[in-house]
Motif scaffolding. Structure first.
Motif, mmCIF file in Angstrom:
data_model
loop_
_atom_site.group_PDB
_atom_site.id
_atom_site.type_symbol
_atom_site.label_atom_id
_atom_site.label_comp_id
_atom_site.label_asym_id
_atom_site.label_seq_id
_atom_site.Cartn_x
_atom_site.Cartn_y
_atom_site.Cartn_z
ATOM 1 N N SER A 215 30.166 60.770 -10.933
ATOM 2 C CA SER A 215 31.053 62.174 -11.045
ATOM 3 C C SER A 215 31.977 61.982 -9.614
ATOM 4 C CB SER A 215 30.032 63.195 -10.751
ATOM 5 O OG SER A 215 30.755 64.472 -10.693
ATOM 6 N N SER A 219 36.063 61.892 -10.716
ATOM 7 C CA SER A 219 36.848 63.096 -9.964
ATOM 8 C C SER A 219 38.332 62.478 -9.478
ATOM 9 C CB SER A 219 35.982 63.787 -9.018
ATOM 10 O OG SER A 219 35.087 64.548 -9.790
ATOM 11 N N GLU A 230 41.128 67.451 -6.658
ATOM 12 C CA GLU A 230 39.784 67.917 -6.997
ATOM 13 C C GLU A 230 39.578 69.029 -6.446
ATOM 14 O OE1 GLU A 230 36.941 64.639 -6.043
ATOM 15 O OE2 GLU A 230 38.883 63.423 -5.454
ATOM 16 N N ARG A 238 28.600 71.165 -3.795
ATOM 17 C CA ARG A 238 29.086 70.347 -4.979
ATOM 18 C C ARG A 238 27.821 69.839 -5.837
ATOM 19 N NH1 ARG A 238 34.236 68.066 -4.688
ATOM 20 N NH2 ARG A 238 35.157 68.155 -2.505
ATOM 21 N N SER A 243 31.621 67.968 -11.763
ATOM 22 C CA SER A 243 32.942 68.095 -10.840
ATOM 23 C C SER A 243 33.911 68.783 -11.746
ATOM 24 C CB SER A 243 33.265 66.893 -10.445
ATOM 25 O OG SER A 243 32.420 66.159 -9.848
#
Length: 322
Positions: A215, A219, A230, A238, A243
């Motif tokens: 991920s 991203s 992002e 997070r 994401s």
């Protein structure tokens, strides 16, 4: 066990007897079906709906918690707060323990919507101490669709009832929820083997680590290829497997949930890509998910599909101006 988190939320909200003296707290990142449920209950009971706006960008966990506490302080009639464990549209891992403690200090009950939590993060209900908690097993724990946990603190067992009243109406909590007429229980019976499969594949020690690394890479790659950013949040907020990346501003769709839905459908139809597109804070976002069967090329396909959409929109604009 119930069908899904939305069903669980309905069971809780429609079992509690709200009045016009009460308020229900949600946020602007609450899952829409849950928001609709709160609104429907509010309309039926005259309870007020308070929508807390999450600070964005989020600079720190303390800032996030302070803004939440301020909303509670300014709305003393809040009786129940609905809090995401991991927000669906924005992939935020919320500080649930601290939010529960703040709510309880003000005599506010807490329903934690953990639809995306099982399989992503450890869940210790004794530690978190919510009044109610729900989490799907069919999202990240490999169960068939229609398999979801609903935890109800023992002090509330007598209050909460399933949406369907059936033969076990006057019995205990487990019996009331188990007997639901002719419902097919196959997905429920798969809960145990699904958890066994999850653990066999590596469990919480390995699966979130793999998904998180993928991920994070995806991203960064998508933001770089699209020339965007992002989502800016503290690392501890997070979600491991999810994401959010801003879409290019010239993609050609309105910055609304309707525009996001149109993009989602267009990507699926035109490019055979299925990914969640959402809208919040006046931006369109691509909310990706990473699972053990995903590879880097899956996200490269998303990148190229969006770039092709932008290119197509630019050509359309050029033709219009001629």
């Amino acid at each position: 066990i119930v069908d899904n988190a939305t069903t669980a939320v309905n069971c809780v909200l429609k079992s509690l007897h709200f009045t016009k003296e009460d308020a229900i707290l949600v946020t602007n990142h609450t899952y829409l079906a849950v928001d609709y449920t709160a609104s429907a209950v509010g309309q039926a009971t005259e309870a007020r709906i308070v929508r807390h706006s999450l600070p964005f960008p989020i600079e720190s966990v303390d800032q996030f918690v302070a803004s939440f506490e301020a909303t509670l302080r300014d709305n003393c009639d809040i009786r129940l707060a609905i809090v995401d464990h991991i927000s669906s549209q924005s992939a935020l891992l919320l500080p649930v323990k601290r939010l529960v403690e703040i709510c309880h200090s003000r005599n506010v009950s807490v329903l934690v919507d953990g639809a995306h939590a099982p399989g992503q993060v450890p869940i210790d209900l004794d530690y978190l101490s919510p009044d109610y908690y729900t989490g799907n097993l069919h999202k990240w724990m490999y169960a068939p669709r229609g398999c979801c946990l609903l935890y109800i603190n023992p002090k509330h067992h007598d209050k909460i009832h399933p949406l369907v009243t059936s033969w076990n109406w006057q019995k205990g909590l487990q019996e009331r929820f188990y007997m639901q007429a002719t419902r097919d229980l196959t997905s429920w019976l798969c809960a145990k083997p699904a958890i066994q499969l999850y653990n066999w594949l590596g469990g919480l020690k390995k699966i979130p680590a793999y998904n998180s690394s993928l991920s994070v890479w995806a991203s960064s790659m998508l933001a770089s290829k699209w020339g965007t950013v992002e989502q800016q949040v503290p690392d501890e907020m997070r979600a491991p497997n999810m994401s959010a990346i801003a879409l290019p501003s010239d993609i050609g769709y309105e910055r609304t949930m309707e525009g996001a839905d149109e993009i989602t459908k267009y990507l699926a139809k035109q490019y055979k890509v299925w990914v969640a597109i959402t809208c919040y804070s006046d931006h369109l976002w691509c909310r990706i998910s990473s699972q053990v069967y995903n590879e880097k090329r899956d996200y490269e396909k998303i990148a190229e599909a969006v770039l092709d959409m932008v290119k197509t929109e630019a050509l359309v604009d050029m033709v219009k101006k001629q």
